[in-house]
Design a protein around this motif. Sequence first.
Motif, short mmCIF file in Angstrom:
data_model
loop_
_atom_site.label_atom_id
_atom_site.label_comp_id
_atom_site.label_asym_id
_atom_site.label_seq_id
_atom_site.Cartn_x
_atom_site.Cartn_y
_atom_site.Cartn_z
N ASN A 23 23.94 -0.84 -14.22
CA ASN A 23 23.41 -0.75 -15.58
C ASN A 23 23.21 -2.09 -16.26
O ASN A 23 22.69 -2.14 -17.37
N GLY A 24 23.66 -3.16 -15.64
CA GLY A 24 23.58 -4.45 -16.34
C GLY A 24 24.44 -4.44 -17.58
O GLY A 24 24.05 -4.93 -18.65
N GLU A 25 25.63 -3.86 -17.46
CA GLU A 25 26.57 -3.80 -18.57
C GLU A 25 27.95 -4.18 -18.04
O GLU A 25 28.15 -4.26 -16.83
N ASP A 49 16.83 -3.68 -23.83
CA ASP A 49 18.25 -3.64 -23.50
C ASP A 49 18.98 -4.66 -24.38
O ASP A 49 18.39 -5.63 -24.84
N THR A 72 22.45 -6.00 -23.54
CA THR A 72 23.20 -6.94 -22.72
C THR A 72 22.35 -7.44 -21.55
O THR A 72 22.06 -6.70 -20.62
N MET A 73 21.93 -8.69 -21.64
CA MET A 73 21.10 -9.27 -20.58
C MET A 73 21.44 -10.75 -20.43
O MET A 73 21.90 -11.38 -21.37
N LYS A 133 22.94 4.72 -23.75
CA LYS A 133 23.06 5.17 -22.36
C LYS A 133 24.32 6.01 -22.19
O LYS A 133 25.28 5.75 -22.90
N ASP A 193 14.83 -5.06 -19.48
CA ASP A 193 16.17 -4.66 -19.05
C ASP A 193 16.53 -5.43 -17.79
O ASP A 193 15.70 -5.60 -16.91
N ASP A 194 17.78 -5.91 -17.71
CA ASP A 194 18.17 -6.66 -16.51
C ASP A 194 18.54 -5.72 -15.37
O ASP A 194 18.77 -6.18 -14.25
#
Lengths: 154, 144
Positions: free
Chosen positions: A73-75, B78, B80-81, B128, B31-32
């Motif tokens: 998720n890239g989190e 997004d 957080t990247m 999400k 988005d990453d």
Amino acid sequence: MRVEYINPFVESAYSIMKEVLNAEVKRGDLYLKKSSQPVMGVAAIVGLAGDVEGRVLFDMDEKTAIDIASAMNGEVLTEIDDLAKATITELANMITAQAVTKLHDLGFRFDLTPQAIITGQNMRVTDMNVEALIVPFELPQGKVEINVAIRERA
Amino acid sequence: MKTTSDFPSINERSPDGVKHGGGAYRVLIVDDSMFVTKQISQILSSEGFEVIGTAADGVEGVEKYKELYPNIDLVTMDITMPKMDGVTALEHIVEFDNDAKVVMVSALGKQDLVKKALLAGAKNYIVKPLDRKKVLERVVSVLG
Ligand SMILES: [Mg+2]
């Protein structure tokens, strides 16, 4: 259980995990487990029903599940929350769907039943009258075992 | 099959991604995560939206927006990247185009950042895990 059932799962797991985690994935040796086995803490399960019946279990410990869900998720996740659960479920779903397509191409006819995820310590899974084949995968996030128990319908 | 013209259905509706005058809404996904990008892309494409670009960090997102402007209708961003986070990228985009329609995409527990983004000009947000209904609802509310 016929070994040919498991190869599509191994191939799909390898290529999909490599793709979604963008990381090196190592396959360990396949082994057989008896009818009752401990599971590691987070297990996504998908059922198969049709010419063959059975289930596929994607088994990992909690930390591995959190780290995989974070990477996908890239989190930075810190617990098995809804996002982590949805992500592990979706990973299992992607792998199973691709494997089933391959098995359909080989002439096997069956459908997937809705997947579920179970979490908790000291769990065991018991399959009646069918052995489970297990393929371990080593990822940077930890170990994931794909545990397949399938039999032809009597 | 010709039945549809003989029996017009009252349930028939145009897909969410198609403008009233025809033509698809054009979307940039920032988005990453390739996995999330794919999820958003699949949901939007299935409703007739056109994903005209993707970007894997905030810097690339801002660049792509400027490149595509004015032929762009919506951005999913997004939070957080790497390189540049989504809130900063949003600020740059809004500075460039005050009418930009940006929807933030966030994990749970980022209320402060979501609030900051909304104050900086984001039009809505999605938490999400993504589900189809939620994504379409939020996106449509922004375009409507
Ligand atoms: Mg991210």
